[in-house]
Motif scaffolding. Structure first.
Motif, short mmCIF file in Angstrom:
data_model
loop_
_atom_site.label_atom_id
_atom_site.label_comp_id
_atom_site.label_asym_id
_atom_site.label_seq_id
_atom_site.Cartn_x
_atom_site.Cartn_y
_atom_site.Cartn_z
N LYS A 53 0.84 -1.19 0.00
CA LYS A 53 0.00 0.00 0.00
C LYS A 53 0.88 1.25 0.00
O LYS A 53 1.63 1.49 0.93
N ASN A 54 0.78 2.04 -1.05
CA ASN A 54 1.63 3.21 -1.25
C ASN A 54 0.88 4.46 -0.85
O ASN A 54 -0.17 4.77 -1.41
N SER A 55 1.42 5.19 0.13
CA SER A 55 0.75 6.41 0.58
C SER A 55 1.34 7.66 -0.07
O SER A 55 0.88 8.75 0.20
N PHE A 56 2.36 7.49 -0.92
CA PHE A 56 2.91 8.65 -1.63
C PHE A 56 1.87 9.18 -2.61
O PHE A 56 1.22 8.42 -3.32
N THR A 57 1.75 10.50 -2.68
CA THR A 57 0.96 11.11 -3.74
C THR A 57 1.81 11.14 -5.00
O THR A 57 3.03 10.94 -4.95
N GLU A 58 1.20 11.45 -6.12
CA GLU A 58 1.96 11.56 -7.37
C GLU A 58 3.02 12.65 -7.23
O GLU A 58 4.17 12.46 -7.65
N ALA A 59 2.66 13.76 -6.61
CA ALA A 59 3.61 14.87 -6.44
C ALA A 59 4.79 14.45 -5.55
O ALA A 59 5.94 14.82 -5.81
N GLN A 60 4.54 13.68 -4.51
CA GLN A 60 5.61 13.22 -3.62
C GLN A 60 6.53 12.24 -4.35
O GLN A 60 7.76 12.28 -4.17
N ALA A 61 5.96 11.34 -5.15
CA ALA A 61 6.77 10.39 -5.91
C ALA A 61 7.64 11.15 -6.91
O ALA A 61 8.84 10.88 -7.05
N LYS A 67 14.70 14.58 -6.57
CA LYS A 67 15.76 14.72 -5.57
C LYS A 67 16.86 13.68 -5.75
O LYS A 67 17.96 13.84 -5.23
N HIS A 68 16.57 12.63 -6.49
CA HIS A 68 17.56 11.58 -6.75
C HIS A 68 18.14 11.68 -8.16
O HIS A 68 18.67 10.71 -8.70
N GLY A 69 18.02 12.87 -8.77
CA GLY A 69 18.72 13.12 -10.03
C GLY A 69 17.94 12.85 -11.29
O GLY A 69 18.49 12.92 -12.39
N TYR A 70 16.66 12.52 -11.17
CA TYR A 70 15.84 12.29 -12.36
C TYR A 70 15.18 13.60 -12.76
O TYR A 70 14.82 14.42 -11.93
N SER A 71 15.03 13.81 -14.05
CA SER A 71 14.36 15.01 -14.56
C SER A 71 13.33 14.58 -15.60
O SER A 71 13.27 13.40 -15.98
N ALA A 72 12.55 15.53 -16.06
CA ALA A 72 11.52 15.27 -17.07
C ALA A 72 10.66 14.06 -16.69
O ALA A 72 10.35 13.21 -17.52
N VAL A 73 10.27 14.00 -15.41
CA VAL A 73 9.45 12.89 -14.92
C VAL A 73 8.05 13.02 -15.53
O VAL A 73 7.44 14.09 -15.46
N SER A 74 7.56 11.95 -16.14
CA SER A 74 6.24 12.02 -16.76
C SER A 74 5.52 10.68 -16.68
O SER A 74 6.12 9.65 -16.38
N ALA A 75 4.23 10.74 -16.95
CA ALA A 75 3.37 9.56 -17.04
C ALA A 75 3.37 8.71 -15.77
O ALA A 75 3.28 7.48 -15.84
N LEU A 76 3.47 9.34 -14.58
CA LEU A 76 3.45 8.57 -13.33
C LEU A 76 2.03 8.06 -13.07
O LEU A 76 1.08 8.82 -13.02
N LYS A 77 1.94 6.76 -12.90
CA LYS A 77 0.67 6.10 -12.59
C LYS A 77 0.95 4.98 -11.60
O LYS A 77 1.98 4.31 -11.69
N LYS A 78 0.01 4.75 -10.67
CA LYS A 78 0.13 3.60 -9.77
C LYS A 78 -0.30 2.35 -10.50
O LYS A 78 -1.34 2.33 -11.16
#
Length: 108
Positions: A53-61, A67-78
């Protein structure tokens, strides 16, 4: 005299048994890796991403990925295991990414 000696032997046996038990580390009974609470590594578990069970919101993920060096993050879906999955860029390469409920990040 025999009674005193017998009582002393029984007492020492009880004390010795208690000491041996006290030195045995408690078993956790958990097969899940510990949750990540700090640090900068992308993942602290070789089993990542861990379903749960993931309590992170899309914005938190997204923020964790950035913060770990990734950019252009897109298409995040659970997904059906509650793992956030999407795409991002790291070191100039487009990669699939996953963020599990423990905060582990996996670049695929």
């Amino acid at each position: 005299m025999k009674q005193i000696l017998s009582a002393a032997v029984v007492g020492l046996a009880i004390i010795g048994a208690g000491t041996a038990v006290a030195q045995t580390p408690p078993a956790t009974g958990s097969t899940k890796p510990p949750a990540i609470t700090h640090g900068t590594a992308d993942s602290h578990s070789t089993a990542a991403p861990v379903a749960g069970k993931n309590s992170f919101t899309e914005a938190q993920a997204r923020d964790r990925l950035e913060k770990h060096g990734y950019s252009a993050v897109s298409a995040l879906k659970k997904d059906d295991q509650s793992v956030w999955r999407g795409t991002a860029t790291k070191d100039g390469k487009s990669v699939g990414v996953a963020v599990d409920y423990q905060g582990n990040i996996v670049g695929q």
